[in-house]
Motif scaffolding. Structure first.
Motif, PDB file in Angstrom:
ATOM      1  N   GLY A 182       0.855  -1.149  -0.255  1.00 19.17           N
ATOM      2  CA  GLY A 182      -0.277  -0.002  -0.404  1.00 19.17           C
ATOM      3  C   GLY A 182       1.113   1.291  -0.108  1.00 19.17           C
ATOM      4  N   PRO A 183       0.109   2.572  -0.002  1.00 22.15           N
ATOM      5  CA  PRO A 183       0.716   3.623  -0.036  1.00 22.15           C
ATOM      6  C   PRO A 183       1.301   3.222   0.799  1.00 22.15           C
ATOM      7  CG  PRO A 183      -1.810   3.649  -0.601  1.00 22.15           C
ATOM      8  CD  PRO A 183      -1.138   2.466   0.039  1.00 22.15           C
ATOM      9  N   GLY A 184       3.285   4.627   0.769  1.00 21.69           N
ATOM     10  CA  GLY A 184       4.035   4.810   1.791  1.00 21.69           C
ATOM     11  C   GLY A 184       4.544   3.667   2.556  1.00 21.69           C
ATOM     12  N   GLY A 185       4.368   2.221   1.725  1.00 23.82           N
ATOM     13  CA  GLY A 185       4.907   1.535   1.979  1.00 23.82           C
ATOM     14  C   GLY A 185       5.312   0.756   3.233  1.00 23.82           C
ATOM     15  N   ILE A 186       6.344  -0.195   3.679  1.00 19.24           N
ATOM     16  CA  ILE A 186       5.704  -1.105   5.096  1.00 19.24           C
ATOM     17  C   ILE A 186       6.494  -0.333   5.795  1.00 19.24           C
ATOM     18  CG2 ILE A 186       6.778  -3.840   3.673  1.00 19.24           C
ATOM     19  CD1 ILE A 186       8.998  -2.707   4.994  1.00 19.24           C
ATOM     20  N   TYR A 187       6.191   0.822   5.727  1.00 17.22           N
ATOM     21  CA  TYR A 187       7.269   1.915   7.144  1.00 17.22           C
ATOM     22  C   TYR A 187       5.833   2.563   7.311  1.00 17.22           C
ATOM     23  CZ  TYR A 187      11.750   1.118   6.821  1.00 17.22           C
ATOM     24  OH  TYR A 187      13.424   0.361   6.511  1.00 17.22           O
ATOM     25  N   ALA A 188       4.896   2.795   6.714  1.00 15.20           N
ATOM     26  CA  ALA A 188       3.777   3.740   6.627  1.00 15.20           C
ATOM     27  C   ALA A 188       2.657   2.589   7.041  1.00 15.20           C
ATOM     28  CB  ALA A 188       3.010   3.794   5.307  1.00 15.20           C
ATOM     29  N   ARG A 189       3.016   1.226   7.017  1.00 12.53           N
ATOM     30  CA  ARG A 189       1.821   0.271   7.615  1.00 12.53           C
ATOM     31  C   ARG A 189       2.746  -0.562   8.718  1.00 12.53           C
ATOM     32  NH1 ARG A 189       0.436   1.424   3.487  1.00 12.53           N
ATOM     33  NH2 ARG A 189       0.109   2.272   4.445  1.00 12.53           N
ATOM     34  N   LEU A 190       4.115  -0.178   9.509  1.00 15.73           N
ATOM     35  CA  LEU A 190       4.165  -0.161  10.575  1.00 15.73           C
ATOM     36  C   LEU A 190       3.592   0.632  11.742  1.00 15.73           C
ATOM     37  CD1 LEU A 190       7.741  -1.487   9.990  1.00 15.73           C
ATOM     38  CD2 LEU A 190       6.871  -2.154  10.953  1.00 15.73           C
ATOM     39  N   GLU A 191       3.542   1.271  11.692  1.00 15.22           N
ATOM     40  CA  GLU A 191       3.295   2.670  11.639  1.00 15.22           C
ATOM     41  C   GLU A 191       1.992   2.939  12.487  1.00 15.22           C
ATOM     42  OE1 GLU A 191       6.482   6.130  11.948  1.00 15.22           O
ATOM     43  OE2 GLU A 191       4.634   6.525  10.829  1.00 15.22           O
ATOM     44  N   GLU A 192       1.138   2.648  10.945  1.00 14.91           N
ATOM     45  CA  GLU A 192      -0.508   2.137  11.313  1.00 14.91           C
ATOM     46  C   GLU A 192      -0.831   1.001  12.445  1.00 14.91           C
ATOM     47  OE1 GLU A 192      -1.584   3.325   6.776  1.00 14.91           O
ATOM     48  OE2 GLU A 192      -1.647   1.713   7.439  1.00 14.91           O
ATOM     49  N   LEU A 193       0.417   0.216  12.342  1.00 18.19           N
ATOM     50  CA  LEU A 193      -0.020  -0.945  13.356  1.00 18.19           C
ATOM     51  C   LEU A 193       0.916  -0.523  14.682  1.00 18.19           C
ATOM     52  CD1 LEU A 193       1.588  -3.786  11.382  1.00 18.19           C
ATOM     53  CD2 LEU A 193      -1.393  -3.027  12.425  1.00 18.19           C
ATOM     54  N   GLY A 194       1.232   0.625  14.641  1.00 14.45           N
ATOM     55  CA  GLY A 194       1.188   0.873  16.646  1.00 14.45           C
ATOM     56  C   GLY A 194       2.688   1.174  16.480  1.00 14.45           C
ATOM     57  N   HIS A 195       3.233   0.724  15.475  1.00 18.18           N
ATOM     58  CA  HIS A 195       5.056   1.331  15.622  1.00 18.18           C
ATOM     59  C   HIS A 195       5.665   2.374  15.420  1.00 18.18           C
ATOM     60  CE1 HIS A 195       5.536  -3.186  17.483  1.00 18.18           C
ATOM     61  NE2 HIS A 195       4.817  -3.349  16.313  1.00 18.18           N
ATOM     62  N   GLN A 196       5.382   3.596  16.251  1.00 20.03           N
ATOM     63  CA  GLN A 196       6.059   4.343  15.666  1.00 20.03           C
ATOM     64  C   GLN A 196       7.176   4.283  15.610  1.00 20.03           C
ATOM     65  OE1 GLN A 196       3.731   6.854  14.850  1.00 20.03           O
ATOM     66  NE2 GLN A 196       5.282   9.163  14.775  1.00 20.03           N
ATOM     67  N   LEU A 197       8.093   4.589  14.145  1.00 18.72           N
ATOM     68  CA  LEU A 197       9.187   4.801  14.215  1.00 18.72           C
ATOM     69  C   LEU A 197       9.531   5.719  14.774  1.00 18.72           C
ATOM     70  CD1 LEU A 197       9.333   3.775   9.741  1.00 18.72           C
ATOM     71  CD2 LEU A 197       9.871   2.241  11.585  1.00 18.72           C
ATOM     72  N   ASP A 198      11.001   5.375  14.539  1.00 16.57           N
ATOM     73  CA  ASP A 198      11.975   6.957  15.971  1.00 16.57           C
ATOM     74  C   ASP A 198      13.511   6.864  15.179  1.00 16.57           C
ATOM     75  OD1 ASP A 198      12.747   7.601  19.047  1.00 16.57           O
ATOM     76  OD2 ASP A 198      14.060   7.029  18.471  1.00 16.57           O
ATOM     77  N   HIS A 199      14.012   5.763  14.836  1.00 14.83           N
ATOM     78  CA  HIS A 199      15.133   5.903  14.279  1.00 14.83           C
ATOM     79  C   HIS A 199      15.871   4.606  13.080  1.00 14.83           C
ATOM     80  CE1 HIS A 199      16.764   3.493  18.091  1.00 14.83           C
ATOM     81  NE2 HIS A 199      17.815   3.346  17.224  1.00 14.83           N
ATOM     82  N   PHE A 200      16.655   5.353  12.778  1.00 17.33           N
ATOM     83  CA  PHE A 200      17.379   3.722  11.778  1.00 17.33           C
ATOM     84  C   PHE A 200      18.925   4.014  12.028  1.00 17.33           C
ATOM     85  CE2 PHE A 200      14.172   5.692   9.515  1.00 17.33           C
ATOM     86  CZ  PHE A 200      13.182   4.567   9.570  1.00 17.33           C
ATOM     87  N   GLU A 201      19.479   2.109  11.913  1.00 20.63           N
ATOM     88  CA  GLU A 201      21.020   2.291  12.208  1.00 20.63           C
ATOM     89  C   GLU A 201      21.158   1.636  10.472  1.00 20.63           C
ATOM     90  OE1 GLU A 201      21.847   0.100  15.694  1.00 20.63           O
ATOM     91  OE2 GLU A 201      21.449   1.987  16.562  1.00 20.63           O
ATOM     92  N   GLU A 202      22.352   2.168   9.912  1.00 22.57           N
ATOM     93  CA  GLU A 202      23.006   1.644   9.262  1.00 22.57           C
ATOM     94  C   GLU A 202      24.242   1.208   9.342  1.00 22.57           C
ATOM     95  OE1 GLU A 202      20.049   3.387   5.435  1.00 22.57           O
ATOM     96  OE2 GLU A 202      21.540   4.460   5.705  1.00 22.57           O
ATOM     97  N   ASP A 203      24.537  -0.191   8.535  1.00 27.17           N
ATOM     98  CA  ASP A 203      26.325  -0.644   7.956  1.00 27.17           C
ATOM     99  C   ASP A 203      25.607  -0.210   6.989  1.00 27.17           C
ATOM    100  OD1 ASP A 203      26.533  -0.839  10.811  1.00 27.17           O
ATOM    101  OD2 ASP A 203      25.007  -2.709  10.915  1.00 27.17           O
ATOM    102  N   ILE A 204      27.551   0.099   6.258  1.00 28.61           N
ATOM    103  CA  ILE A 204      27.680   0.115   4.683  1.00 28.61           C
ATOM    104  C   ILE A 204      29.330  -0.408   4.262  1.00 28.61           C
ATOM    105  CG2 ILE A 204      27.606   2.077   3.383  1.00 28.61           C
ATOM    106  CD1 ILE A 204      25.233   3.888   5.012  1.00 28.61           C
ATOM    107  N   ARG A 205      28.657  -0.766   2.986  1.00 29.37           N
ATOM    108  CA  ARG A 205      30.590  -1.543   2.827  1.00 29.37           C
ATOM    109  C   ARG A 205      30.461  -1.892   1.539  1.00 29.37           C
ATOM    110  NH1 ARG A 205      32.265  -7.364   2.505  1.00 29.37           N
ATOM    111  NH2 ARG A 205      30.182  -8.338   2.924  1.00 29.37           N
ATOM    112  N   ALA A 206      31.495  -1.132   0.635  1.00 32.52           N
ATOM    113  CA  ALA A 206      31.719  -1.232  -0.761  1.00 32.52           C
ATOM    114  C   ALA A 206      32.549  -2.427  -0.790  1.00 32.52           C
ATOM    115  CB  ALA A 206      32.771  -0.442  -1.499  1.00 32.52           C
ATOM    116  N   ARG A 207      32.168  -3.425  -2.333  1.00 36.55           N
ATOM    117  CA  ARG A 207      33.222  -4.440  -2.593  1.00 36.55           C
ATOM    118  C   ARG A 207      32.852  -4.869  -3.599  1.00 36.55           C
ATOM    119  NH1 ARG A 207      28.770  -8.301  -2.767  1.00 36.55           N
ATOM    120  NH2 ARG A 207      27.321  -8.612  -1.628  1.00 36.55           N
TER     121      ARG A 207
END
Length: 261
Positions: A182-207
């Protein structure tokens, strides 16, 4: 195109650097300076043979260096062309802003719009499966997850593929488990389910890519990938999604804003 003598210099017979590397150096510098534009055809083998007074094999070795660096690509029967620069600017500080979800847009659509490109998604697979040790640890020791796999394309060109892993107690039986969340993707659905997003952590590497990644992303020789693993946390501190993403490095610029204090 301007004449070759005005774009490329001559060889240095006193240099201990191999001739084919000298030619590659001059072509690379001309590309970097914009003398050969993105998508433009480089001088042909015959033209470079005449200009430098070398063999075709020497010129081909020079082209091979540039192909290995991901600067050019060869098209059979047409010649060697300068590869386009990364079209998508991935602004980390903005891509998951709530206002985008409220507008019904996923991060990929927002970035595609900014690049003036047409986004599509294919190779979609949604299924429940056992979590790997790494995914389980990132999600708080869950045993099984809902996995959403998909490939992203811009103007028909594959640029990344990603797998999102979500705890079953959150995702099972919800729209997240449907092919189209649906619109907004899975993050929009997570918030509708009561899981208000707070922050993200990312690990990045090039290979360098695996053979299967080369095939999936249709990568040219010498093009590396960016491997990014992102974990999304809700306001209660729970990890609600892990996204494992592999991106074609020649398709993206990763842009960050960092505080000074």
């Amino acid at each position: 195109m301007a004449s070759l003598p005005s774009i490329l210099g001559g060889l240095d017979p006193t240099s201990d650097r191999a001739v084919f590397r000298q030619i590659a150096d001059q072509l690379r510098e001309a590309i970097d300076r914009g003398r050969f534009k993105e998508g433009e055809k480089l001088p042909s083998e015959a033209e470079l043979v005449e200009h430098y007074g070398v063999s075709r094999m020497t010129v081909r070795n020079s082209f091979s260096i540039l192909q290995g660096e991901g600067l050019v690509h060869a098209e059979h029967g047409r010649g060697v062309f300068v590869r386009p620069r990364p079209p998508v600017r991935r602004l980390a500080s903005d891509r998951f802003a709530r206002r985008h979800r409220e507008q019904g847009k996923s991060a990929f659509i927002v970035e595609a719009d900014a690049a003036g490109s047409h986004p599509t998604v294919d190779s979609l697979e949604v299924k429940e499966e056992k979590a790997s040790q790494d995914i389980s640890t990132r999600l708080g020791s869950v045993r099984r997850v809902l996995a959403r796999r998909r490939r992203y394309l811009l103007d028909g060109r594959p640029v990344e593929f990603a797998t999102s892993y979500l705890p079953l107690d959150i995702a099972r039986g919800t729209q997240i488990a449907e092919p189209n969340p649906g619109p907004g993707g899975i993050y929009a659905r997570l918030e509708e389910l009561g899981h208000q997003l707070d922050h993200f952590e990312e690990d990045i590497r090039a290979r360098m890519p695996s053979p299967s990644e080369v095939k999936t992303l249709q990568l040219a020789s010498g093009v590396p990938v960016i491997h990014l693993i992102r974990t999304a946390f809700d306001t209660a501190g729970r990890a609600v999604e892990v996204c494992d993403t592999v991106m074609a490095a020649d398709a993206y610029v990763l842009s960050y804003q960092l505080p000074a204090t």
